[in-house]
Design a protein around this motif. Structure first.
Motif, short mmCIF file in Angstrom:
data_model
loop_
_atom_site.label_atom_id
_atom_site.label_comp_id
_atom_site.label_asym_id
_atom_site.label_seq_id
_atom_site.Cartn_x
_atom_site.Cartn_y
_atom_site.Cartn_z
N HIS A 133 0.84 -1.06 0.07
CA HIS A 133 -0.18 -0.04 -0.13
C HIS A 133 1.14 1.44 0.28
N ARG A 140 -1.12 -2.06 9.71
CA ARG A 140 -1.31 -0.77 9.53
C ARG A 140 -1.72 -0.33 7.98
N ASN A 192 -3.30 0.95 4.75
CA ASN A 192 -3.82 2.07 4.22
C ASN A 192 -4.97 1.75 3.08
N LYS A 201 -6.98 3.04 1.25
CA LYS A 201 -7.17 3.77 -0.06
C LYS A 201 -5.99 3.58 -1.05
N ARG A 202 -4.86 2.98 -0.37
CA ARG A 202 -3.65 3.08 -1.25
C ARG A 202 -3.19 1.49 -1.47
#
Length: 257
Positions: free
Chosen positions: A191, A219, A221, A223-224
């Protein structure tokens, strides 16, 4: 009517050809060598397409059917996948003296640090009544002078579409081996510039095994999220045959507390 006539003509021609080659087989022992040489050329020319037809027919008519994507995924799964290695024929079908970074189809790659490779990989056809995957993978490991051996499986883009931290990613496997060894599964999620990793050991006290990766402890992310790959790491593989009959992946949201 015309179709029935064509079928009749085809059957008559087939019987005539079978009768001719049966007679030639009986006469071959006492045939003139020049004639026998000519007959051998014709027989070899016929043998190639016949063997190809038999090979393709056996492969397609065996159960489970090639291309079958029957997966026993958990309830509420929103994504499931069987990699191509277990779903359909790949090229190459087998590799001897496997080098590191050798590819198996478009999704799988082998990594090791052996100075001399005595590793053989071969895609096999599953034929057991309980098999869901059409194909399996056999790994024959003889002398092993390296420190690691792994099989990397790249999952498709659909694996990261809609991926959330509330998801549980599950891997189911059917594993056979000559003698016990350790197999670890390492999940990798890229990500952005970062990569999340979760490692699980496969419980190999039974043929069908399962591990789950809880993304809540990462952790990630959401959206990525770009891509996912899973690395199977084999501990102490020397002088062993490992058969991966099936591997499937599925994803489901964790139950709300």
């Amino acid at each position: 009517m015309a179709n029935r006539f064509n079928i009749l003509i085809h059957k008559l021609a087939q019987r005539r050809a079978l009768r001719r080659w049966t007679d030639l087989a009986k006469a071959a022992r006492n045939m003139d060598l020049a004639d026998l040489r000519a007959i051998r050329v014709d027989a070899r020319a016929l043998n190639r397409p016949l063997r190809e037809v038999i090979h393709v027919a056996d492969s397609r008519l065996m159960l489970p059917l090639i291309g079958s994507n029957a997966i026993q995924s958990p309830a509420n799964s929103d994504w499931s996948y069987r990699p191509e290695l277990w779903r359909g024929p790949i090229e190459p079908r087998g590799i001897a003296a496997v080098r590191t970074k050798a590819k198996l189809g478009t999704e799988a790659m082998v990594f090791h640090d052996c100075k001399i490779s005595e590793l053989t990989l071969r895609q096999i056809r599953n034929t057991h009544e309980h098999d869901l995957a059409p194909f399996g993978l056999t790994m024959d490991v003889f002398k092993f002078d390296g420190t690691y051996l792994s099989l990397v499986l790249n999952l498709p883009e659909t694996a990261v579409q809609g991926l959330k931290k509330k998801h549980l990613l599950r891997m189911d496997a059917v594993v056979e081996m000559e003698k016990p060894l350790e197999i670890f599964a390492r999940l990798n999620i890229k990500h952005g510039p970062n990569t999340e990793q979760i490692v699980r050991e496969l419980p190999l006290n039974q043929d069908e095994v399962m591990v789950e990766f809880d993304l809540a402890y990462t952790r990630l992310n959401e959206k990525r999220a770009e891509r996912i790959w899973v690395e199977l790491i084999f501990g102490g593989p020397q002088m062993n045959q490992i058969i991966l009959r099936d591997i499937t992946f599925s994803r489901r949201p964790r139950a709300e507390l």
